[in-house]
Write a protein that holds these residues in place. Sequence first.
Motif, PDB file in Angstrom:
ATOM      1  N   ASP A 111      -0.118   2.341  -1.606  1.00  0.00           N
ATOM      2  CA  ASP A 111      -1.092   1.714  -1.249  1.00  0.00           C
ATOM      3  C   ASP A 111      -0.716   0.158  -1.042  1.00  0.00           C
ATOM      4  O   ASP A 111       0.182  -0.363  -1.986  1.00  0.00           O
ATOM      5  CB  ASP A 111      -2.562   1.661  -1.965  1.00  0.00           C
ATOM      6  N   PHE A 112      -1.164  -0.785  -0.299  1.00  0.00           N
ATOM      7  CA  PHE A 112      -0.810  -2.129  -0.394  1.00  0.00           C
ATOM      8  C   PHE A 112      -2.136  -2.746  -0.930  1.00  0.00           C
ATOM      9  O   PHE A 112      -3.264  -2.148  -0.799  1.00  0.00           O
ATOM     10  CB  PHE A 112      -0.873  -2.617   0.826  1.00  0.00           C
ATOM     11  N   VAL A 113      -1.989  -3.617  -2.024  1.00  0.00           N
ATOM     12  CA  VAL A 113      -3.140  -4.174  -2.684  1.00  0.00           C
ATOM     13  C   VAL A 113      -2.931  -5.626  -2.682  1.00  0.00           C
ATOM     14  O   VAL A 113      -1.652  -6.315  -2.481  1.00  0.00           O
ATOM     15  CB  VAL A 113      -3.288  -3.529  -4.374  1.00  0.00           C
ATOM     16  N   LYS A 114      -3.929  -6.461  -2.952  1.00  0.00           N
ATOM     17  CA  LYS A 114      -4.031  -7.848  -2.882  1.00  0.00           C
ATOM     18  C   LYS A 114      -4.387  -8.365  -4.089  1.00  0.00           C
ATOM     19  O   LYS A 114      -5.165  -7.873  -4.853  1.00  0.00           O
ATOM     20  CB  LYS A 114      -5.087  -8.480  -1.783  1.00  0.00           C
ATOM     21  N   LEU A 115      -3.416  -9.021  -4.683  1.00  0.00           N
ATOM     22  CA  LEU A 115      -3.714  -9.840  -6.166  1.00  0.00           C
ATOM     23  C   LEU A 115      -3.625 -11.145  -6.022  1.00  0.00           C
ATOM     24  O   LEU A 115      -2.989 -11.606  -5.198  1.00  0.00           O
ATOM     25  CB  LEU A 115      -2.527  -9.114  -6.983  1.00  0.00           C
ATOM     26  N   ALA A 116      -4.731 -12.005  -6.784  1.00  0.00           N
ATOM     27  CA  ALA A 116      -4.755 -13.449  -6.500  1.00  0.00           C
ATOM     28  C   ALA A 116      -4.607 -14.088  -7.630  1.00  0.00           C
ATOM     29  O   ALA A 116      -5.114 -13.608  -8.785  1.00  0.00           O
ATOM     30  CB  ALA A 116      -6.314 -13.670  -5.621  1.00  0.00           C
ATOM     31  N   ASN A 117      -4.274 -15.410  -7.748  1.00  0.00           N
ATOM     32  CA  ASN A 117      -4.538 -16.175  -8.770  1.00  0.00           C
ATOM     33  C   ASN A 117      -4.779 -17.619  -8.342  1.00  0.00           C
ATOM     34  O   ASN A 117      -4.993 -17.936  -7.292  1.00  0.00           O
ATOM     35  CB  ASN A 117      -3.322 -16.055  -9.722  1.00  0.00           C
ATOM     36  N   GLY A 118      -4.911 -18.684  -9.505  1.00  0.00           N
ATOM     37  CA  GLY A 118      -5.061 -20.145  -8.878  1.00  0.00           C
ATOM     38  C   GLY A 118      -3.735 -20.638  -8.209  1.00  0.00           C
ATOM     39  O   GLY A 118      -4.092 -21.587  -7.373  1.00  0.00           O
ATOM     40  N   GLY A 120      -2.429 -18.925  -5.617  1.00  0.00           N
ATOM     41  CA  GLY A 120      -2.484 -18.103  -4.208  1.00  0.00           C
ATOM     42  C   GLY A 120      -2.660 -16.533  -4.444  1.00  0.00           C
ATOM     43  O   GLY A 120      -3.271 -16.218  -5.350  1.00  0.00           O
ATOM     44  N   GLU A 121      -2.468 -16.031  -3.313  1.00  0.00           N
ATOM     45  CA  GLU A 121      -2.627 -14.575  -3.020  1.00  0.00           C
ATOM     46  C   GLU A 121      -1.635 -13.895  -2.683  1.00  0.00           C
ATOM     47  O   GLU A 121      -0.631 -14.464  -1.719  1.00  0.00           O
ATOM     48  CB  GLU A 121      -3.892 -14.203  -2.559  1.00  0.00           C
ATOM     49  N   GLY A 122      -1.116 -12.618  -2.925  1.00  0.00           N
ATOM     50  CA  GLY A 122       0.030 -11.868  -2.547  1.00  0.00           C
ATOM     51  C   GLY A 122      -0.243 -10.459  -2.481  1.00  0.00           C
ATOM     52  O   GLY A 122      -1.224  -9.875  -2.987  1.00  0.00           O
ATOM     53  N   ALA A 123       0.680  -9.610  -1.180  1.00  0.00           N
ATOM     54  CA  ALA A 123       0.295  -8.548  -1.344  1.00  0.00           C
ATOM     55  C   ALA A 123       1.574  -7.689  -1.992  1.00  0.00           C
ATOM     56  O   ALA A 123       2.514  -8.130  -2.298  1.00  0.00           O
ATOM     57  CB  ALA A 123       0.566  -8.050   0.380  1.00  0.00           C
ATOM     58  N   PHE A 124       1.002  -6.322  -2.440  1.00  0.00           N
ATOM     59  CA  PHE A 124       1.925  -5.858  -3.313  1.00  0.00           C
ATOM     60  C   PHE A 124       1.873  -4.038  -2.849  1.00  0.00           C
ATOM     61  O   PHE A 124       0.679  -3.896  -2.506  1.00  0.00           O
ATOM     62  CB  PHE A 124       1.410  -5.949  -4.763  1.00  0.00           C
ATOM     63  N   ILE A 125       2.818  -3.437  -3.229  1.00  0.00           N
ATOM     64  CA  ILE A 125       2.744  -1.917  -2.859  1.00  0.00           C
ATOM     65  C   ILE A 125       2.685  -1.254  -4.397  1.00  0.00           C
ATOM     66  O   ILE A 125       3.478  -1.803  -5.098  1.00  0.00           O
ATOM     67  CB  ILE A 125       3.895  -1.410  -2.061  1.00  0.00           C
ATOM     68  N   VAL A 126       1.726  -0.425  -4.411  1.00  0.00           N
ATOM     69  CA  VAL A 126       1.501   0.488  -5.635  1.00  0.00           C
ATOM     70  C   VAL A 126       2.651   1.469  -5.901  1.00  0.00           C
ATOM     71  O   VAL A 126       2.935   2.320  -4.984  1.00  0.00           O
ATOM     72  CB  VAL A 126       0.376   1.158  -5.504  1.00  0.00           C
ATOM     73  N   LEU A 127       3.334   1.475  -6.737  1.00  0.00           N
ATOM     74  CA  LEU A 127       4.541   2.248  -7.238  1.00  0.00           C
ATOM     75  C   LEU A 127       4.115   3.464  -8.227  1.00  0.00           C
ATOM     76  O   LEU A 127       4.615   4.688  -7.991  1.00  0.00           O
ATOM     77  CB  LEU A 127       5.456   1.790  -7.819  1.00  0.00           C
ATOM     78  N   GLU A 128       3.304   3.129  -8.966  1.00  0.00           N
ATOM     79  CA  GLU A 128       2.939   4.232 -10.004  1.00  0.00           C
ATOM     80  C   GLU A 128       1.501   4.025 -10.442  1.00  0.00           C
ATOM     81  O   GLU A 128       1.272   2.919 -11.046  1.00  0.00           O
ATOM     82  CB  GLU A 128       4.165   4.047 -11.197  1.00  0.00           C
ATOM     83  N   ASP A 163      -8.719  -3.671 -12.122  1.00  0.00           N
ATOM     84  CA  ASP A 163      -9.895  -4.492 -11.804  1.00  0.00           C
ATOM     85  C   ASP A 163      -9.326  -5.950 -11.388  1.00  0.00           C
ATOM     86  O   ASP A 163     -10.153  -6.920 -10.851  1.00  0.00           O
ATOM     87  CB  ASP A 163     -10.808  -4.774 -13.040  1.00  0.00           C
ATOM     88  N   ARG A 164      -8.172  -5.937 -11.049  1.00  0.00           N
ATOM     89  CA  ARG A 164      -7.507  -7.285 -10.499  1.00  0.00           C
ATOM     90  C   ARG A 164      -7.032  -7.024  -9.150  1.00  0.00           C
ATOM     91  O   ARG A 164      -6.729  -8.032  -8.374  1.00  0.00           O
ATOM     92  CB  ARG A 164      -6.241  -7.584 -11.366  1.00  0.00           C
ATOM     93  N   MET A 165      -7.100  -5.773  -8.499  1.00  0.00           N
ATOM     94  CA  MET A 165      -6.707  -5.626  -6.971  1.00  0.00           C
ATOM     95  C   MET A 165      -7.501  -4.857  -6.116  1.00  0.00           C
ATOM     96  O   MET A 165      -8.527  -4.336  -6.415  1.00  0.00           O
ATOM     97  CB  MET A 165      -5.415  -4.513  -7.548  1.00  0.00           C
ATOM     98  N   SER A 166      -7.306  -5.325  -4.883  1.00  0.00           N
ATOM     99  CA  SER A 166      -8.298  -4.547  -3.846  1.00  0.00           C
ATOM    100  C   SER A 166      -7.421  -4.209  -2.924  1.00  0.00           C
ATOM    101  O   SER A 166      -6.187  -4.799  -2.598  1.00  0.00           O
ATOM    102  CB  SER A 166      -9.189  -5.903  -2.972  1.00  0.00           C
TER     103      SER A 166
END
Length: 181
Positions: A111-118, A120-128, A163-166
Amino acid sequence: MLKPSDKWTWYYDDSEQHLMLDLGNDMVFKTNLSRKLIVECAIGINEFSVDDASAFQTYKEQISHLNLSEPRQAELALYCVAAKRFHKPVQPKSWFFDSLSDGSCVPEEGDFVKLANGHGEGAFIVLEVGDSASLCASIKLDEFNLNGHKSLQFGQAIKVMHDRMSVINHHFLVQPMALVG
């Protein structure tokens, strides 16, 4: 595009101080995993397994939806396979990311997930996927700023609480649509 082979072998290279993948035909891929990030069994020679090939296909299919050149897609897929198989178990580093109010994300591998912080935000791929946290890799060509001093490079893995990812697969997976009139 790169096709997995049972002739590929993983090995740790002391001079490079990174995990490597011998692809045959005088081609070697240097992973982004240094000695301190890999499990002990990665030291020595390891065959590219059926599980590695399966993971490669899973990641390759997902990554093909990204706006990356074929060499960058292959690079990211191999980073993902290496991290899935050889990355040391680590504690989540969720403090780098904003908590989401619903906290209901349960991602699946690939899955691709979005993670954000102060920063910016980035896209990540779930590995495990774990019970409450997952190992993810950055799919951004530019570095992702974690806190002003630390950043993640393209393909670098980090473990983060759910709880940090969508899940944002819909941003990349465009389905053909038939218009009826």
